[in-house]
Design a protein around this motif. Structure first.
Motif, PDB file in Angstrom:
ATOM      1  N   THR A  46      75.986  73.792  71.876  1.00 52.08           N
ATOM      2  CA  THR A  46      75.992  72.858  73.007  1.00 52.08           C
ATOM      3  C   THR A  46      76.412  71.466  72.556  1.00 52.08           C
ATOM      4  OG1 THR A  46      74.241  74.101  74.126  1.00 52.08           O
ATOM      5  CG2 THR A  46      74.617  71.825  74.843  1.00 52.08           C
ATOM      6  N   ALA A  47      75.809  71.006  71.461  1.00 53.76           N
ATOM      7  CA  ALA A  47      76.157  69.687  70.930  1.00 53.76           C
ATOM      8  C   ALA A  47      77.610  69.658  70.461  1.00 53.76           C
ATOM      9  CB  ALA A  47      75.224  69.315  69.785  1.00 53.76           C
ATOM     10  N   LEU A  48      78.047  70.761  69.862  1.00 48.15           N
ATOM     11  CA  LEU A  48      79.425  70.837  69.395  1.00 48.15           C
ATOM     12  C   LEU A  48      80.405  70.762  70.557  1.00 48.15           C
ATOM     13  CD1 LEU A  48      81.585  71.275  67.255  1.00 48.15           C
ATOM     14  CD2 LEU A  48      81.178  73.746  67.431  1.00 48.15           C
ATOM     15  N   LEU A  49      80.091  71.458  71.658  1.00 52.87           N
ATOM     16  CA  LEU A  49      80.968  71.432  72.830  1.00 52.87           C
ATOM     17  C   LEU A  49      81.039  70.027  73.419  1.00 52.87           C
ATOM     18  CD1 LEU A  49      82.761  73.004  74.763  1.00 52.87           C
ATOM     19  CD2 LEU A  49      80.708  73.572  76.097  1.00 52.87           C
ATOM     20  N   ILE A  50      79.909  69.342  73.481  1.00 52.92           N
ATOM     21  CA  ILE A  50      79.895  67.972  74.004  1.00 52.92           C
ATOM     22  C   ILE A  50      80.730  67.056  73.119  1.00 52.92           C
ATOM     23  CG2 ILE A  50      78.427  65.969  74.443  1.00 52.92           C
ATOM     24  CD1 ILE A  50      76.196  67.910  75.246  1.00 52.92           C
ATOM     25  N   MET A  51      80.542  67.184  71.797  1.00 54.06           N
ATOM     26  CA  MET A  51      81.321  66.371  70.869  1.00 54.06           C
ATOM     27  C   MET A  51      82.816  66.665  71.005  1.00 54.06           C
ATOM     28  SD  MET A  51      81.618  66.464  66.725  1.00 54.06           S
ATOM     29  CE  MET A  51      82.856  67.756  66.893  1.00 54.06           C
ATOM     30  N   GLY A  56      88.157  65.295  72.561  1.00 50.71           N
ATOM     31  CA  GLY A  56      89.368  65.825  73.187  1.00 50.71           C
ATOM     32  C   GLY A  56      89.855  64.978  74.339  1.00 50.71           C
ATOM     33  N   PHE A  57      88.954  64.651  75.264  1.00 48.14           N
ATOM     34  CA  PHE A  57      89.351  63.825  76.400  1.00 48.14           C
ATOM     35  C   PHE A  57      89.554  62.374  75.986  1.00 48.14           C
ATOM     36  CE2 PHE A  57      87.908  67.468  78.809  1.00 48.14           C
ATOM     37  CZ  PHE A  57      88.790  67.487  79.877  1.00 48.14           C
ATOM     38  N   GLY A  58      88.834  61.945  74.939  1.00 50.63           N
ATOM     39  CA  GLY A  58      89.017  60.575  74.458  1.00 50.63           C
ATOM     40  C   GLY A  58      90.440  60.336  74.008  1.00 50.63           C
ATOM     41  N   GLY A  59      91.004  61.281  73.248  1.00 47.32           N
ATOM     42  CA  GLY A  59      92.381  61.140  72.793  1.00 47.32           C
ATOM     43  C   GLY A  59      93.366  61.106  73.940  1.00 47.32           C
ATOM     44  N   SER A  60      93.170  61.971  74.932  1.00 41.70           N
ATOM     45  CA  SER A  60      94.083  62.024  76.074  1.00 41.70           C
ATOM     46  C   SER A  60      94.017  60.761  76.910  1.00 41.70           C
ATOM     47  CB  SER A  60      93.741  63.233  76.957  1.00 41.70           C
ATOM     48  OG  SER A  60      93.961  64.442  76.276  1.00 41.70           O
ATOM     49  N   ILE A  61      92.792  60.296  77.176  1.00 40.85           N
ATOM     50  CA  ILE A  61      92.625  59.121  78.034  1.00 40.85           C
ATOM     51  C   ILE A  61      93.174  57.868  77.358  1.00 40.85           C
ATOM     52  CG2 ILE A  61      90.922  57.597  79.102  1.00 40.85           C
ATOM     53  CD1 ILE A  61      89.216  60.117  79.590  1.00 40.85           C
ATOM     54  N   ASN A 173      92.501  70.091  74.061  1.00 44.07           N
ATOM     55  CA  ASN A 173      91.930  69.443  72.875  1.00 44.07           C
ATOM     56  C   ASN A 173      90.493  69.890  72.645  1.00 44.07           C
ATOM     57  OD1 ASN A 173      94.251  67.978  72.420  1.00 44.07           O
ATOM     58  ND2 ASN A 173      93.501  66.106  73.372  1.00 44.07           N
ATOM     59  N   THR A 174      89.726  69.942  73.734  1.00 45.91           N
ATOM     60  CA  THR A 174      88.317  70.323  73.629  1.00 45.91           C
ATOM     61  C   THR A 174      88.165  71.696  72.997  1.00 45.91           C
ATOM     62  OG1 THR A 174      87.706  68.977  75.550  1.00 45.91           O
ATOM     63  CG2 THR A 174      86.207  70.770  74.942  1.00 45.91           C
ATOM     64  N   PHE A 175      88.925  72.664  73.491  1.00 46.32           N
ATOM     65  CA  PHE A 175      88.812  74.019  72.952  1.00 46.32           C
ATOM     66  C   PHE A 175      89.391  74.135  71.545  1.00 46.32           C
ATOM     67  CE2 PHE A 175      88.070  75.005  77.421  1.00 46.32           C
ATOM     68  CZ  PHE A 175      87.010  75.902  77.307  1.00 46.32           C
ATOM     69  N   VAL A 176      90.438  73.370  71.241  1.00 40.82           N
ATOM     70  CA  VAL A 176      90.990  73.380  69.883  1.00 40.82           C
ATOM     71  C   VAL A 176      89.946  72.878  68.893  1.00 40.82           C
ATOM     72  CG1 VAL A 176      92.650  72.249  68.354  1.00 40.82           C
ATOM     73  CG2 VAL A 176      93.423  73.202  70.533  1.00 40.82           C
ATOM     74  N   ILE A 177      89.302  71.752  69.213  1.00 39.05           N
ATOM     75  CA  ILE A 177      88.288  71.186  68.330  1.00 39.05           C
ATOM     76  C   ILE A 177      87.092  72.122  68.217  1.00 39.05           C
ATOM     77  CG2 ILE A 177      86.670  69.266  68.030  1.00 39.05           C
ATOM     78  CD1 ILE A 177      88.768  67.506  69.486  1.00 39.05           C
ATOM     79  N   PHE A 178      86.629  72.648  69.350  1.00 40.50           N
ATOM     80  CA  PHE A 178      85.449  73.515  69.369  1.00 40.50           C
ATOM     81  C   PHE A 178      85.677  74.786  68.554  1.00 40.50           C
ATOM     82  CE2 PHE A 178      82.916  76.923  71.301  1.00 40.50           C
ATOM     83  CZ  PHE A 178      81.641  76.372  71.247  1.00 40.50           C
ATOM     84  N   ILE A 179      86.765  75.482  68.853  1.00 42.18           N
ATOM     85  CA  ILE A 179      87.027  76.763  68.180  1.00 42.18           C
ATOM     86  C   ILE A 179      87.280  76.555  66.695  1.00 42.18           C
ATOM     87  CG2 ILE A 179      88.601  78.728  68.044  1.00 42.18           C
ATOM     88  CD1 ILE A 179      89.014  78.445  71.071  1.00 42.18           C
ATOM     89  N   SER A 180      88.032  75.508  66.329  1.00 41.56           N
ATOM     90  CA  SER A 180      88.347  75.279  64.914  1.00 41.56           C
ATOM     91  C   SER A 180      87.077  75.016  64.107  1.00 41.56           C
ATOM     92  CB  SER A 180      89.318  74.103  64.769  1.00 41.56           C
ATOM     93  OG  SER A 180      88.740  72.890  65.204  1.00 41.56           O
ATOM     94  N   ARG A 181      86.112  74.324  64.689  1.00 38.03           N
ATOM     95  CA  ARG A 181      84.882  74.041  63.966  1.00 38.03           C
ATOM     96  C   ARG A 181      83.954  75.247  63.896  1.00 38.03           C
ATOM     97  NH1 ARG A 181      87.330  69.774  64.629  1.00 38.03           N
ATOM     98  NH2 ARG A 181      86.819  67.763  63.678  1.00 38.03           N
ATOM     99  N   VAL A 182      83.945  76.064  64.928  1.00 39.66           N
ATOM    100  CA  VAL A 182      83.151  77.292  64.869  1.00 39.66           C
ATOM    101  C   VAL A 182      83.696  78.207  63.777  1.00 39.66           C
ATOM    102  CG1 VAL A 182      82.568  79.415  66.109  1.00 39.66           C
ATOM    103  CG2 VAL A 182      82.387  77.204  67.270  1.00 39.66           C
ATOM    104  N   VAL A 183      85.024  78.366  63.734  1.00 44.15           N
ATOM    105  CA  VAL A 183      85.633  79.206  62.700  1.00 44.15           C
ATOM    106  C   VAL A 183      85.366  78.617  61.316  1.00 44.15           C
ATOM    107  CG1 VAL A 183      87.816  80.077  61.779  1.00 44.15           C
ATOM    108  CG2 VAL A 183      87.413  80.090  64.244  1.00 44.15           C
ATOM    109  N   GLY A 184      85.499  77.291  61.189  1.00 45.17           N
ATOM    110  CA  GLY A 184      85.234  76.648  59.900  1.00 45.17           C
ATOM    111  C   GLY A 184      83.800  76.851  59.444  1.00 45.17           C
ATOM    112  N   PHE A 185      82.864  76.775  60.375  1.00 44.98           N
ATOM    113  CA  PHE A 185      81.450  76.978  60.061  1.00 44.98           C
ATOM    114  C   PHE A 185      81.202  78.387  59.547  1.00 44.98           C
ATOM    115  CE2 PHE A 185      77.135  78.180  61.296  1.00 44.98           C
ATOM    116  CZ  PHE A 185      76.380  77.123  60.810  1.00 44.98           C
TER     117      PHE A 185
END
Length: 315
Positions: A46-51, A56-61, A173-185
């Motif tokens: 949950t925390a990872l998804l929020i982060m 992700g949206f921060g970069g786009s905005i 961006n959100t899903f790229v960051i989320f999935i990449s960190r789950v796989v890395g973990f």
């Protein structure tokens, strides 16, 4: 300016990826990733998804808010505050009329020095956008064709393409960051399992390297989706240009661009997705459909089913 055929990504996407990368590095240095690992050795999804969403949206905005400034800087476009020539007066008044007909506020109008026939529109708000044309387009096209190109760019603004692109890029961006960190973990815990079966925290060096590589790979996949959306929006902008001005003039303008395809002086690569023309050998990464296909839609009348602007007047 000459275009590099290696770079196919628009300034918006480049700025967005740079901001996301910067946020990821800062988060790593501050230990944000480690904070996401619970004491039990799991991962706080949950925390990872929020982060991920914040990053992700921060970069786009941020890239959206900077789009006009970066566009002017990258092309050297000069905003026409007070028209000094008859050509500049015609350009400003034409954009004013098209903006009124499309139901948007008056955009800033700019000209940039380039022999290539091109134009682009950008901006965070429909009522405060930027429409810029090259000197090559002003000198190389008839006025009805220039008007059609301006109609195309105004249609981009009226359709809210930049905002929609921001939302799409933010989700990706959100899903790229989320999935990449789950796989890395997962990879880090697997590679660093001790002989007595004790698992690592999951945020060691393998996590950092794996998540970085996965973010790069998934980012390329996300770029394919963004390029697909960009090609769809070009058809909508052609429809809008045809509605605001004339389908025949729109088709003739695109045909002039088609015949100029071998020109060396193109819109800078980082602004390519915001322009009127496209191209490129990598079709999947192309931000624009083939000019021949766009012209055919206008000639055979199939564009009429895709027109989306509520035009009050068409000249």
């Amino acid at each position: 300016m000459k275009q590099s055929f290696v770079s196919r990504i628009a300034l918006f996407i480049v700025t967005n990826l740079a901001v996301v990368a910067m946020l990821a590095i800062v988060g790593r240095l501050l230990g944000v990733d480690s904070m996401l690992a619970r004491q039990g050795g799991g991962l706080n999804l949950t925390a990872l998804l929020i982060m991920s969403a914040v990053m992700g949206f921060g970069g786009s905005i941020i890239s959206l808010l900077l789009s006009k400034t970066m566009a002017k800087w990258s092309t050297g476009a000069k905003v026409i505050d007070t028209p000094r020539t008859e050509s500049e007066l015609w350009l400003v008044e034409t954009v004013r009329r098209l903006a009124r007909d499309a139901g948007i506020g008056m955009p800033e109008v700019a000209v940039y020095d380039s022999p290539d026939m091109n134009a682009f529109a950008t901006g965070a708000r429909r009522d405060s956008a930027l429409v810029a044309v090259s000197t090559g387009l002003l000198h190389g096209m008839r006025r009805d064709e220039v008007e059609a190109v301006l109609g195309h760019e105004v249609a981009h603004v009226a359709n809210g393409d930049m905002v929609t692109l921001t939302l799409l890029q933010g989700v990706l961006n959100t899903f790229v960051i989320f999935i990449s960190r789950v796989v890395g973990f997962v990879v880090d815990k697997f590679l660093n399992r001790s002989e007595d079966g004790e698992e690592s925290s999951g945020t060691g060096p393998a996590y950092f390297i794996t998540s970085l590589v996965m973010q790069l790979v998934l980012g390329i996949g996300a770029s394919l989706i963004v390029a697909w959306f960009s090609r769809r929006r070009e058809f909508r902008a052609d429809d809008g240009g045809a509605s605001l001005v004339d389908a025949g003039a729109m088709a003739r303008a695109l045909d002039r661009l088609r015949r100029q395809h071998d020109s060396d002086a193109l819109l800078p690569a980082n602004m390519k997705a915001f322009g009127i023309r496209g191209g490129g050998v990598a079709a999947l990464f192309s931000t624009h459909p083939p000019l021949e296909q766009r012209i055919q839609r206008l000639v055979d009348g199939s564009w009429r089913g895709g027109a989306r602007l509520g035009v009050s007047h068409a000249s």
